[in-house]
Design an enzyme around this catalytic site. Structure first.
Site, mmCIF file in Angstrom:
data_model
loop_
_atom_site.group_PDB
_atom_site.id
_atom_site.type_symbol
_atom_site.label_atom_id
_atom_site.label_comp_id
_atom_site.label_asym_id
_atom_site.label_seq_id
_atom_site.Cartn_x
_atom_site.Cartn_y
_atom_site.Cartn_z
ATOM 1 C CG ASP A 152 0.545 -4.098 5.944
ATOM 2 O OD1 ASP A 152 0.211 -4.468 7.082
ATOM 3 O OD2 ASP A 152 0.932 -2.939 5.687
ATOM 4 C CG ASP A 176 -1.766 5.757 0.012
ATOM 5 O OD1 ASP A 176 -1.743 4.767 0.769
ATOM 6 O OD2 ASP A 176 -2.655 5.955 -0.831
ATOM 7 C CD GLN A 178 -10.481 2.331 -0.718
ATOM 8 O OE1 GLN A 178 -11.019 2.740 -1.738
ATOM 9 N NE2 GLN A 178 -10.614 1.089 -0.264
ATOM 10 C CD GLU A 185 -4.194 -5.064 8.434
ATOM 11 O OE1 GLU A 185 -4.189 -4.701 9.615
ATOM 12 O OE2 GLU A 185 -3.705 -4.359 7.510
ATOM 13 C CG ASN A 200 -1.592 1.332 1.460
ATOM 14 O OD1 ASN A 200 -2.414 1.751 0.653
ATOM 15 N ND2 ASN A 200 -1.233 2.027 2.551
HETATM 16 C C1 AAO Z 1 5.019 4.012 12.837
HETATM 17 C C2 AAO Z 1 4.737 4.950 13.993
HETATM 18 C C3 AAO Z 1 3.904 6.129 13.517
HETATM 19 C C4 AAO Z 1 4.592 6.834 12.358
HETATM 20 C C5 AAO Z 1 4.839 5.822 11.243
HETATM 21 C C6 AAO Z 1 5.606 6.430 10.073
HETATM 22 O O1 AAO Z 1 4.049 4.233 15.014
HETATM 23 O O2 AAO Z 1 3.760 7.048 14.606
HETATM 24 O O3 AAO Z 1 3.760 7.868 11.851
HETATM 25 O O4 AAO Z 1 5.620 4.745 11.772
HETATM 26 O O5 AAO Z 1 6.866 6.808 10.472
HETATM 27 C C7 AAO Z 1 2.789 -0.682 11.858
HETATM 28 C C8 AAO Z 1 2.621 -0.035 13.218
HETATM 29 C C9 AAO Z 1 2.613 1.480 13.135
HETATM 30 C C10 AAO Z 1 3.830 1.983 12.376
HETATM 31 C C11 AAO Z 1 3.734 1.375 10.980
HETATM 32 C C12 AAO Z 1 4.872 1.802 10.065
HETATM 33 O O6 AAO Z 1 1.404 -0.481 13.791
HETATM 34 O O7 AAO Z 1 2.663 1.995 14.467
HETATM 35 O O8 AAO Z 1 3.813 3.399 12.331
HETATM 36 O O9 AAO Z 1 3.828 -0.065 11.105
HETATM 37 O O10 AAO Z 1 6.103 1.498 10.607
HETATM 38 C C13 AAO Z 1 -5.078 0.799 10.507
HETATM 39 C C14 AAO Z 1 -4.955 0.090 9.154
HETATM 40 C C15 AAO Z 1 -4.330 -1.276 9.281
HETATM 41 C C16 AAO Z 1 -3.017 -1.210 10.063
HETATM 42 C C17 AAO Z 1 -3.309 -0.561 11.422
HETATM 43 C C18 AAO Z 1 -2.049 -0.428 12.259
HETATM 44 O O11 AAO Z 1 -6.248 0.011 8.555
HETATM 45 O O12 AAO Z 1 -4.065 -1.755 7.989
HETATM 46 O O13 AAO Z 1 -3.850 0.749 11.217
HETATM 47 N N1 AAO Z 1 -2.382 -2.510 10.167
HETATM 48 C C19 AAO Z 1 -1.246 -2.883 9.281
HETATM 49 C C20 AAO Z 1 -0.174 -3.673 10.023
HETATM 50 C C21 AAO Z 1 0.539 -2.781 11.006
HETATM 51 C C22 AAO Z 1 1.317 -1.716 10.244
HETATM 52 C C23 AAO Z 1 0.609 -1.223 9.054
HETATM 53 C C24 AAO Z 1 -0.587 -1.750 8.613
HETATM 54 C C25 AAO Z 1 1.332 -0.277 8.185
HETATM 55 O O14 AAO Z 1 -0.736 -4.798 10.593
HETATM 56 O O15 AAO Z 1 1.399 -3.469 11.863
HETATM 57 O O16 AAO Z 1 1.576 -0.594 11.120
HETATM 58 O O17 AAO Z 1 2.094 -1.067 7.273
HETATM 59 C C26 AAO Z 1 -9.520 1.396 13.297
HETATM 60 C C27 AAO Z 1 -9.632 1.161 11.808
HETATM 61 C C28 AAO Z 1 -8.463 0.348 11.299
HETATM 62 C C29 AAO Z 1 -7.157 1.019 11.715
HETATM 63 C C30 AAO Z 1 -7.123 1.149 13.246
HETATM 64 C C31 AAO Z 1 -5.818 1.751 13.741
HETATM 65 O O18 AAO Z 1 -9.658 0.121 13.950
HETATM 66 O O19 AAO Z 1 -10.830 0.471 11.548
HETATM 67 O O20 AAO Z 1 -8.503 0.264 9.896
HETATM 68 O O21 AAO Z 1 -6.084 0.159 11.306
HETATM 69 O O22 AAO Z 1 -8.243 1.945 13.653
HETATM 70 O O23 AAO Z 1 -5.901 3.063 13.899
HETATM 71 C C32 AAO Z 1 -11.804 -1.001 17.384
HETATM 72 C C33 AAO Z 1 -12.569 -0.464 16.178
HETATM 73 C C34 AAO Z 1 -11.729 -0.522 14.913
HETATM 74 C C35 AAO Z 1 -10.428 0.150 15.155
HETATM 75 C C36 AAO Z 1 -9.698 -0.582 16.252
HETATM 76 C C37 AAO Z 1 -8.338 0.050 16.564
HETATM 77 O O24 AAO Z 1 -11.837 -2.360 17.442
HETATM 78 O O25 AAO Z 1 -13.737 -1.255 15.969
HETATM 79 O O26 AAO Z 1 -12.405 0.141 13.869
HETATM 80 O O27 AAO Z 1 -10.462 -0.532 17.456
HETATM 81 O O28 AAO Z 1 -7.572 -0.843 17.270
#
Ligand code: AAO
Length: 475
Positions: free
Chosen positions: A207, A177, A168, A233, A116
């Site tokens: 991812d 992005d 998106q 995911e 992505n």
């Molecule tokens: C890091 C730093 C950031 C910095 C960035 C860039 O932490 O501060 O800005 O670097 O320098 C992982 C880490 C991130 C890290 C990133 C890049 O988790 O901390 O950032 O690597 O190094 C969304 C996405 C989902 C994503 C998730 C983390 O939709 O795809 O965020 N997961 C994948 C991987 C993950 C990875 C990435 C993607 C990036 O598995 O490990 O990040 O490659 C709601 C939304 C979700 C959203 C969450 C999070 O979810 O629906 O879509 O996920 O919020 O904000 C309830 C709600 C549910 C909610 C959920 C939150 O259950 O029903 O809607 O709570 O837990």
């Protein structure tokens, strides 16, 4: 080639069973996967040979294999700077060797594909393998025109998950992005995925798929061989317009509702019977669902139950592995108290190649950095053989007595769990043949459960799980 939903499902399953067919004894393969979070390639290869192959696991989900930014945090893996297979988790040769060694014992590899976005760095830098990059410039791969500039929020970051265009086309936590509708971007991603397939991987976790239009995911997947397994995911979010169902045309999706419904039972202290028609509300169809108790994000966030919950965590895994809904993946990571902390490293900055053949075999007080090795826990690993033994037998309605719960896979096996604080006795009417069965969750058949006249009687200590199946009759 356009894939229909049904075709996607069949292809996903075909690819999983393809991994199974490479086993020397295909009858010992299951559909159960294990996410070996931040485990280096050499350690995964050892793990396939020492624990996963013998237990019957079908596949491993690896962490992202491409070059990333440098840093000590685990999440550097999710900031690609090139598609060279050279990272803290190992080299290209080590990755290729892992795929071969795992395949030789019947375990397929699913690679985590970060397609992505690229890095989330604002300043220029140099990646782990020496590639120079800027936020929206990756020499030889992408230039600024290949990235979205959503112009919808002040800093281009996603602010509102209820706005499809933001989700998106804006940046997820500042991650540059990619415009996956652009032919050059698609072709570059397809070349990367084909490179991994050429090394023998079975497929990919996509991812952050929610942040890529489903039509773009499908267009990319359509360029890959037809038997490529795809697991997108797409976190199901309340009131959000982008739904997991949109991604079923490309393959399977991770069903977050399943994990939530499972976990809440250990918070509320009472079990609930799911809708056994397998048309569970807010769930994709069973044959396209990847199910899990927790994963690397949720154990740092929303998961109600993790390795820290010991016996209860084992129970949740037992209930998932005994279920007839979805394709399960067990999560196996390392203990942490700091959300960002990476896995233990060697003096040279690579991740320590520590496996699970010896050591942790159950819940314990883990020190930060210790691998939890969930997939070898006595109360979890034998559930893989349980799953093979019960096959397609449907799940029948269960029995709940106070804090204990049991159910049967018709005529083939049964499980019982007790989340109470005192011993529980539970009798389950069963169609299993009368016999004395080993409780497979206790080593060496040290405990048995008798089925007599169509009734199984389970006596469960506080926090205990128990499982019996027709392939483990006591001698
Ligand atoms: C890091 C730093 C950031 C910095 C960035 C860039 O932490 O501060 O800005 O670097 O320098 C992982 C880490 C991130 C890290 C990133 C890049 O988790 O901390 O950032 O690597 O190094 C969304 C996405 C989902 C994503 C998730 C983390 O939709 O795809 O965020 N997961 C994948 C991987 C993950 C990875 C990435 C993607 C990036 O598995 O490990 O990040 O490659 C709601 C939304 C979700 C959203 C969450 C999070 O979810 O629906 O879509 O996920 O919020 O904000 C309830 C709600 C549910 C909610 C959920 C939150 O259950 O029903 O809607 O709570 O837990």
């Amino acid at each position: 080639m356009k894939r229909t939903v049904a075709a996607g499902a069949i292809l996903a399953l075909a690819a999983l069973s393809l991994a199974a067919c490479s086993s020397t004894d295909e009858t010992t393969r299951s559909d159960v996967g294990v996410q070996l979070f931040q485990m280096p390639w050499t350690a995964i290869a050892d793990e396939c040979e020492s624990t996963l192959g013998p237990a019957g696991y079908g596949w491993v989900l690896t962490s992202p294999p491409q070059e990333s930014i440098t840093g000590d945090e685990w999440w550097v893996s999710y900031q690609p700077v090139s598609y060279q297979l050279d990272s803290r988790l190992g080299t290209r040769d080590e990755f290729a060797d892992m795929v071969k060694r795992c395949d030789a014992v019947g375990v397929g590899i699913i690679a985590d594909a970060v397609i992505n976005h690229m890095s989330g760095q604002s300043a220029p830098g140099t990646g782990f393998a020496g590639s120079a990059y800027e936020h929206d410039s990756y020499p030889g791969l992408y230039e600024p025109a290949d990235f979205h500039d959503c112009g919808l929020t002040g800093d281009n970051d996603i602010r509102n998950y209820r706005d499809r265009a933001q989700v998106q086309t804006c940046e997820l936590v500042n991650l540059a992005d990619l415009d996956t509708s652009a032919p050059h971007v698609r072709a570059t991603i397809v070349a990367y995925l084909n490179d991994l397939l050429s090394l023998g991987v079975d497929g990919f976790r996509i991812d952050a798929a929610k942040h890529i239009a489903a039509t773009d995911v499908e267009a990319i997947v359509a360029e890959l061989p037809a038997n490529t397994t795809i697991m997108s995911e797409v976190i199901r979010g309340s009131g959000e317009p982008v739904l997991p169902e949109e991604y079923l045309g490309a393959g399977s999706v991770f069903e977050f509702t399943y994990a939530r419904d499972l976990g809440i039972q250990f918070v509320s202290g009472s079990f609930t019977e799911p809708d056994l028609s397998n048309e569970r509300p807010q769930h994709v169809p069973s044959d396209q669902a990847i199910v899990f108790v927790d994963n690397h994000d949720t154990e740092r966030g929303e998961a109600q139950i993790t390795y820290r919950d010991g016996d209860a965590y084992a129970m949740a895994n037992v209930l998932m592995l005994a279920d007839d809904y979805g394709t399960p993946v067990v999560y196996s990571g390392y203990a942490f108290s700091d959300r960002d902390a990476g896995a233990k490293t060697t003096a040279s900055g690579t991740i320590e190649p520590v496996g699970c053949a010896e050591g942790a075999h159950g819940p314990q007080d883990f020190a930060d950095g210790d691998r939890t090795c969930i997939h070898v826990w006595d109360a979890i690993a034998p559930m893989v053989a349980f799953r093979i033994a019960v096959g397609e037998a449907p799940r029948l309605p269960g029995v709940m007595v106070d804090d204990a719960y049991a159910f049967e896979r018709e005529g083939r096996g049964a499980v019982a769990v007790n989340q109470g604080e005192s011993e529980a006795t539970l009798t389950l009417p069963t169609t299993m043949p009368d016999a004395t069965y080993c409780d497979v969750l206790v080593p060496e058949c040290a405990v048995t459960v008798t089925v007599d006249n169509g009734t199984a009687t389970f006596t469960l200590a506080a926090g205990q799980s128990s499982a019996i199946h027709v392939e483990a009759v006591a001698r």
